[in-house]
Scaffold this motif. Structure first.
Motif, PDB file in Angstrom:
ATOM      1  N   PRO A  43      -2.059  -1.440   3.317  1.00 24.54           N
ATOM      2  CA  PRO A  43      -3.165  -1.334   4.269  1.00 24.54           C
ATOM      3  C   PRO A  43      -3.759  -2.716   4.542  1.00 24.54           C
ATOM      4  N   PRO A  44      -4.342  -2.892   5.706  1.00 24.21           N
ATOM      5  CA  PRO A  44      -4.944  -4.188   6.026  1.00 24.21           C
ATOM      6  C   PRO A  44      -6.216  -4.403   5.203  1.00 24.21           C
TER       7      PRO A  44
ATOM      8  N   THR B 212     -17.106   0.495   0.073  1.00 24.68           N
ATOM      9  CA  THR B 212     -16.046   0.336  -0.930  1.00 24.68           C
ATOM     10  C   THR B 212     -15.440   1.684  -1.291  1.00 24.68           C
ATOM     11  N   ILE B 213     -16.288   2.668  -1.549  1.00 26.99           N
ATOM     12  CA  ILE B 213     -15.786   4.003  -1.895  1.00 26.99           C
ATOM     13  C   ILE B 213     -14.962   4.573  -0.748  1.00 26.99           C
ATOM     14  N   ASP B 214     -15.468   4.492   0.482  1.00 21.50           N
ATOM     15  CA  ASP B 214     -14.755   5.036   1.637  1.00 21.50           C
ATOM     16  C   ASP B 214     -13.391   4.382   1.823  1.00 21.50           C
ATOM     17  N   VAL B 215     -13.355   3.058   1.760  1.00 23.21           N
ATOM     18  CA  VAL B 215     -12.091   2.338   1.964  1.00 23.21           C
ATOM     19  C   VAL B 215     -11.094   2.670   0.858  1.00 23.21           C
TER      20      VAL B 215
ATOM     21  N   GLN C 208     -10.978   5.275  -1.123  1.00 21.26           N
ATOM     22  CA  GLN C 208     -10.507   6.659  -1.001  1.00 21.26           C
ATOM     23  C   GLN C 208      -9.454   6.759   0.098  1.00 21.26           C
ATOM     24  N   HIS C 209      -9.685   6.077   1.210  1.00 20.47           N
ATOM     25  CA  HIS C 209      -8.709   6.067   2.308  1.00 20.47           C
ATOM     26  C   HIS C 209      -7.381   5.458   1.848  1.00 20.47           C
ATOM     27  N   TRP C 210      -7.441   4.444   1.008  1.00 19.77           N
ATOM     28  CA  TRP C 210      -6.238   3.803   0.477  1.00 19.77           C
ATOM     29  C   TRP C 210      -5.607   4.605  -0.661  1.00 19.77           C
ATOM     30  N   ARG C 211      -6.243   5.722  -1.054  1.00 20.24           N
ATOM     31  CA  ARG C 211      -5.778   6.574  -2.152  1.00 20.24           C
ATOM     32  C   ARG C 211      -5.765   5.833  -3.497  1.00 20.24           C
ATOM     33  N   PHE C 212      -6.782   5.012  -3.697  1.00 21.11           N
ATOM     34  CA  PHE C 212      -6.955   4.288  -4.956  1.00 21.11           C
ATOM     35  C   PHE C 212      -7.391   5.306  -6.009  1.00 21.11           C
TER      36      PHE C 212
ATOM     37  N   TRP D  84      -9.135  -6.284  -0.550  1.00 18.86           N
ATOM     38  CA  TRP D  84      -7.695  -6.436  -0.307  1.00 18.86           C
ATOM     39  C   TRP D  84      -6.927  -5.651  -1.354  1.00 18.86           C
ATOM     40  N   PRO D  85      -5.948  -4.869  -0.936  1.00 18.10           N
ATOM     41  CA  PRO D  85      -5.085  -4.227  -1.933  1.00 18.10           C
ATOM     42  C   PRO D  85      -4.153  -5.276  -2.540  1.00 18.10           C
ATOM     43  N   THR D  86      -3.893  -5.167  -3.840  1.00 15.83           N
ATOM     44  CA  THR D  86      -2.957  -6.059  -4.523  1.00 15.83           C
ATOM     45  C   THR D  86      -1.954  -5.207  -5.277  1.00 15.83           C
ATOM     46  N   ALA D  87      -0.949  -5.846  -5.846  1.00 15.83           N
ATOM     47  CA  ALA D  87       0.060  -5.118  -6.618  1.00 15.83           C
ATOM     48  C   ALA D  87      -0.545  -4.503  -7.879  1.00 15.83           C
ATOM     49  N   ARG D  88      -1.618  -5.105  -8.415  1.00 21.83           N
ATOM     50  CA  ARG D  88      -2.215  -4.640  -9.675  1.00 21.83           C
ATOM     51  C   ARG D  88      -3.514  -3.874  -9.486  1.00 21.83           C
ATOM     52  N   GLY D  89      -3.985  -3.740  -8.239  1.00 22.01           N
ATOM     53  CA  GLY D  89      -5.245  -3.053  -8.017  1.00 22.01           C
ATOM     54  C   GLY D  89      -5.825  -3.406  -6.665  1.00 22.01           C
TER      55      GLY D  89
END
Length: 176
Positions: A6-7, A27-30, A32-36, A83-88
């Motif tokens: 995701p961007p 932060t919570i909305d984003v 959740q959208h990213w399925r974190f 920003w999404p990363t490989a570790r989180g």
């Protein structure tokens, strides 16, 4: 089949008392959208709250650099980036104060001064860098997808008190 990450997300907020709540909600909305994972979202919510609170305290530029209009006080801004990363996920909060963050030592009765300590404990890693133009700084933290074991283990303060619980209590007190 490759998945496109995701961007990054960016949110600019006026440095006012309600900005921390907006930063947490965003932060919570984003995430959740990213399925974190839910556990990681809770850690991100706490650390965004701490970093945004610190940024707001430092977001008001010195009077010498601010044009003031009759009766208007300057309101600074902070910028939240995710920003999404490989570790989180990497969270970063920028403010216009060029002074670099310094972890504070506080006694057990202090009502503040624990934000960077919580960040050091809960993040995979954290840091900061100066922003050259406009002047300021960015403080960032990488939040793991799953919380580290040490934040879910009891710490000083009584049985069952974990760094995560302590952070949740401090955040809840700010929301009052």
């Amino acid at each position: 089949m490759n998945q496109v990450p995701p961007p990054p997300s960016e949110l600019t907020l006026a440095a006012t008392a309600n900005a921390v709540a907006w930063a947490r909600r965003h932060t919570i909305d984003v995430l959740q959208h990213w399925r974190f994972p839910v556990e990681g979202i809770e850690v991100a919510r706490l650390l965004v709250s701490e970093l945004a609170t610190n940024a707001i305290q430092h977001a008001h530029p010195p009077a010498s650099t601010t044009a003031r209009y009759a009766g208007d006080a300057a309101i600074g801004t902070i910028v939240l980036k995710l920003w999404p990363t490989a570790r989180g996920v990497l969270v970063a909060v920028s403010d216009p104060d060029p002074r670099l963050p310094t972890p504070q030592t506080s006694d057990s009765y202090a009502t503040g001064g624990r934000g960077l300590l919580l960040t050091q404990t809960m993040a995979n890693r954290w840091g900061y860098y100066p922003e050259p133009s406009p002047p300021g700084k960015t403080v960032w933290a990488e939040i793991p997808t799953q919380p580290k074991n040490e934040i879910t283990s009891p710490v000083g303060g009584g049985p069952g008190i974990t760094a995560l619980v302590m952070g949740q209590v401090l955040t809840a007190l700010r929301e009052l």
